[in-house]
Design an enzyme around this catalytic site. Structure first.
Site, PDB file in Angstrom:
ATOM      1  N   ARG A 257       0.698  -1.314   0.089  1.00 29.47           N
ATOM      2  CA  ARG A 257       0.029  -0.079  -0.100  1.00 29.47           C
ATOM      3  C   ARG A 257       0.576   1.319  -0.082  1.00 29.47           C
ATOM      4  O   ARG A 257       0.383   2.288  -0.638  1.00 29.47           O
ATOM      5  CB  ARG A 257      -0.908   0.102   1.065  1.00 29.47           C
ATOM      6  CG  ARG A 257      -1.970  -1.143   1.173  1.00 29.47           C
ATOM      7  CD  ARG A 257      -3.291  -0.934   1.640  1.00 29.47           C
ATOM      8  NE  ARG A 257      -3.912   0.117   0.470  1.00 29.47           N
ATOM      9  CZ  ARG A 257      -5.011   0.716   0.722  1.00 29.47           C
ATOM     10  NH1 ARG A 257      -5.850   0.325   1.692  1.00 29.47           N
ATOM     11  NH2 ARG A 257      -5.648   1.376  -0.325  1.00 29.47           N
TER      12      ARG A 257
ATOM     13  N   GLU B 254      -3.340   6.920   7.050  1.00 30.76           N
ATOM     14  CA  GLU B 254      -4.159   5.811   6.243  1.00 30.76           C
ATOM     15  C   GLU B 254      -5.388   6.628   5.796  1.00 30.76           C
ATOM     16  O   GLU B 254      -6.287   5.736   5.394  1.00 30.76           O
ATOM     17  CB  GLU B 254      -4.628   4.469   7.055  1.00 30.76           C
ATOM     18  CG  GLU B 254      -3.670   3.930   7.639  1.00 30.76           C
ATOM     19  CD  GLU B 254      -3.196   2.876   6.754  1.00 30.76           C
ATOM     20  OE1 GLU B 254      -3.795   2.110   6.098  1.00 30.76           O
ATOM     21  OE2 GLU B 254      -1.640   2.731   6.804  1.00 30.76           O
TER      22      GLU B 254
ATOM     23  N   HIS C  66      -8.961  -0.186  10.626  1.00 28.35           N
ATOM     24  CA  HIS C  66      -8.996   1.367  10.328  1.00 28.35           C
ATOM     25  C   HIS C  66     -10.447   1.732  11.146  1.00 28.35           C
ATOM     26  O   HIS C  66     -11.087   0.914  11.074  1.00 28.35           O
ATOM     27  CB  HIS C  66      -9.553   1.443   8.895  1.00 28.35           C
ATOM     28  CG  HIS C  66      -8.258   1.560   7.963  1.00 28.35           C
ATOM     29  ND1 HIS C  66      -8.377   0.752   6.711  1.00 28.35           N
ATOM     30  CD2 HIS C  66      -6.989   1.827   8.312  1.00 28.35           C
ATOM     31  CE1 HIS C  66      -7.252   0.916   6.130  1.00 28.35           C
ATOM     32  NE2 HIS C  66      -6.227   1.585   6.942  1.00 28.35           N
TER      33      HIS C  66
ATOM     34  N   CYS D 176     -14.817   1.572   2.460  1.00 31.98           N
ATOM     35  CA  CYS D 176     -13.440   1.790   2.055  1.00 31.98           C
ATOM     36  C   CYS D 176     -13.373   1.884   0.666  1.00 31.98           C
ATOM     37  O   CYS D 176     -12.261   2.355   0.091  1.00 31.98           O
ATOM     38  CB  CYS D 176     -13.025   0.270   2.085  1.00 31.98           C
ATOM     39  SG  CYS D 176     -12.982  -0.243   3.892  1.00 31.98           S
TER      40      CYS D 176
HETATM   41  N1  LIG Z   1     -10.130   0.108   3.894  1.00 33.72           N
HETATM   42  C1  LIG Z   1      -9.861  -1.441   3.522  1.00 33.72           C
HETATM   43  C2  LIG Z   1      -8.563  -1.673   3.180  1.00 33.72           C
HETATM   44  C3  LIG Z   1      -8.378  -3.045   2.699  1.00 33.72           C
HETATM   45  C4  LIG Z   1      -6.803  -3.500   2.521  1.00 33.72           C
HETATM   46  N2  LIG Z   1      -6.799  -4.716   2.122  1.00 33.72           N
HETATM   47  C5  LIG Z   1      -5.743  -5.237   1.365  1.00 33.72           C
HETATM   48  O1  LIG Z   1      -4.693  -4.451   1.052  1.00 33.72           O
HETATM   49  C6  LIG Z   1      -5.511  -6.844   1.072  1.00 33.72           C
HETATM   50  C7  LIG Z   1      -4.653  -7.055  -0.243  1.00 33.72           C
HETATM   51  C8  LIG Z   1      -4.290  -8.464   0.092  1.00 33.72           C
HETATM   52  O2  LIG Z   1      -4.197  -9.194   1.086  1.00 33.72           O
HETATM   53  O3  LIG Z   1      -4.439  -9.126  -1.197  1.00 33.72           O
HETATM   54  C9  LIG Z   1      -5.949  -2.907   3.483  1.00 33.72           C
HETATM   55  O4  LIG Z   1      -5.630  -3.975   4.509  1.00 33.72           O
HETATM   56  O5  LIG Z   1      -5.322  -1.876   3.650  1.00 33.72           O
END
Ligand SMILES: NCCC[C@H](NC(=O)CCC(=O)O)C(=O)O
Length: 442
Positions: free
Chosen positions: A138, A174, A249, A366
């Protein structure tokens, strides 16, 4: 016309897959390496956008990022042709290839924190791109997010897009998922509540099992960048015990709109004091607190009850936009129906099937970034990103043309997927009048 809240939703990218990359996000861990359906994921998202646009809400689209991220893989030492880079990464470091291919930019509640012009000293809408420092897949989103936001909110007279905070854990940020804005009319000055998971300078505030992604230090920096005055600001800590139960979050345990906060009983540290402060500062403030004995934190995490959108309908009444998982759960659904029958602020429920995004821990909230806009500011937004009948048809045709209906980690090494992605995004930049925003177009 008054100022309105517009919702901009992230369009799911072509490489949407389940990689288990988000420790502390229980859905991400649970679904690791399950096959995904990127075409269905994108269509589920577009359908939500269209349904809300049809109901009279202002609805925009934020495009996906270029994935797999070849420049990133090269920066990590994979070399040769694009095909060789993909093959080497897949063979020696499949986890890195997943990170470089994640479609996680779809969850635009984490793209940036946004303050309306009514709150900022220079009377511009401020965006601070989130650095998403806690997760590698991310953290790489930030520079591209800045470019995309600039291609949408492109008039510097009205919009100020700040680059992400320094990429260190002290400033873990975030975005809007940890930010609430309260008030009356959207166009009047409001009260902004920044929610953090830990204070970097006080280790004792951290949860024990799962990471706290947002720091107080980051929230304070964003508030400074947005030129907010101290009397409009509140900082509150999210309960570390709920982070340890999978609330990674704040928008997994609370949602707000205008004078209403809908949250779990255990959402915040010193919750009673926080609610008292909000009551004092926000005219007509109402808190709907869900007690643990009606819906446990665990049930809230499993159903994403609070990862809902609380929207003011054109007639002024409020509607809650929920994921199908909340309707499927009898205790959660009973609570919601009771609230509606009571005649309180929640006057309608609207449910969407967002299963593909939910399986990676992303619900309705989200997927959206809220931006309060005056009529003049709305006119200054790139008009091609607003959802309407034409864009809905064009996006569905575009998805049918380019998206696969099954993807696993092994597919990420397929050079054809890279080519499909570039061709698709090239076509999308024309549909959304973005200019050459992607690295491969430079
Ligand atoms: N606001 C929701 C965000 C979800 C996001 N999931 C992810 O990145 C999962 C990706 C994966 O595991 O393939 C996170 O955790 O930041």
């Amino acid at each position: 016309m008054k100022a309105q809240e517009a919702n901009f939703d992230g369009l799911v990218g072509l490489t949407h897959h389940y990689a288990g990359l988000s420790f502390g996000n229980v859905a991400s861990t649970r679904n690791q390496l399950q096959p995904s359906n990127p075409r269905l994921a994108a269509k589920q998202g577009v359908l939500k956008m269209k349904a809300l646009a049809d109901m009279g809400f202002v609805q925009g689209v934020i495009p996906p990022h270029e994935r797999p991220n070849l420049p990133l893989l090269r920066q990590l030492g994979f070399s040769g042709s694009d095909e060789q880079v993909l093959a080497n990464a897949a063979q020696t470091a499949p986890g890195l290839l997943s990170s470089a291919s994640s479609a996680s930019a779809m969850w635009v509640a984490n793209a940036a924190t946004v303050s309306p012009s009514a709150d900022s000293a220079d009377r511009r809408v401020h965006f601070t791109v989130a650095n998403l420092n806690n997760k590698f897949h991310r953290a790489i989103e930030a520079p591209e997010t800045a470019q995309l936001l600039q291609a949408i909110f492109r008039d510097p007279q009205h919009f100020s897009v700040h680059d992400a905070l320094p990429q260190v854990s002290m400033f873990g940020d975030e975005g809007a998922a940890n930010h609430n804005r309260f008030g009356g009319d959207y166009g009047e000055a409001g009260v902004q509540l920044f929610v953090y998971g830990r204070e970097a300078s006080r280790e004792a505030t951290s949860p024990h099992r799962f990471p706290a992604r947002q720091t107080r230090e980051a929230s304070e920096a964003v508030a400074r960048l947005h030129q907010l005055s101290a009397d409009q600001l509140l900082f509150a800590q999210q309960n570390p015990a709920v982070i340890d139960q999978g609330v990674f979050h704040n928008d997994v345990i609370a949602v707000s709109n205008q004078n209403v906060l809908f949250c779990h009983q255990h959402a915040f540290v010193e919750q009673a004091a926080l609610l008292a402060q909000l009551k004092q500062r926000v005219p007509g403030f109402v808190a709907i607190e869900v007690p643990e004995n009606r819906v446990s934190v665990q049930e809230a995490v499993n159903t994403y009850l609070f990862n809902s959108q609380l929207l003011s309908r054109p007639d002024g009444s409020m509607m809650l936009v929920l994921p199908e998982e909340s309707r499927q759960h009898a205790r959660v659904w009973d609570f919601l129906c009771e609230e509606v029958e009571k005649g309180g602020p929640l006057q309608a429920l609207k449910v969407f099937d967002l299963r593909e995004s939910m399986a990676n821990g992303g619900g309705p909230a989200c997927l959206r970034l809220r931006v309060v806009l005056t009529p003049e500011e709305q006119r200054a937004v790139n008009p091609a990103v607003f959802m309407n009948d034409r864009l809905f048809t064009e996006l569905n045709d575009w998805i049918d043309r380019y998206y696969r209906d099954r993807l696993t980690q092994a597919d990420l090494a397929d050079p054809q997927l890279l080519r499909e992605g570039r061709e698709a995004l090239d076509a999308l930049t024309k549909l959304l009048d973005l200019g050459n925003v992607y690295a491969f177009q430079q």
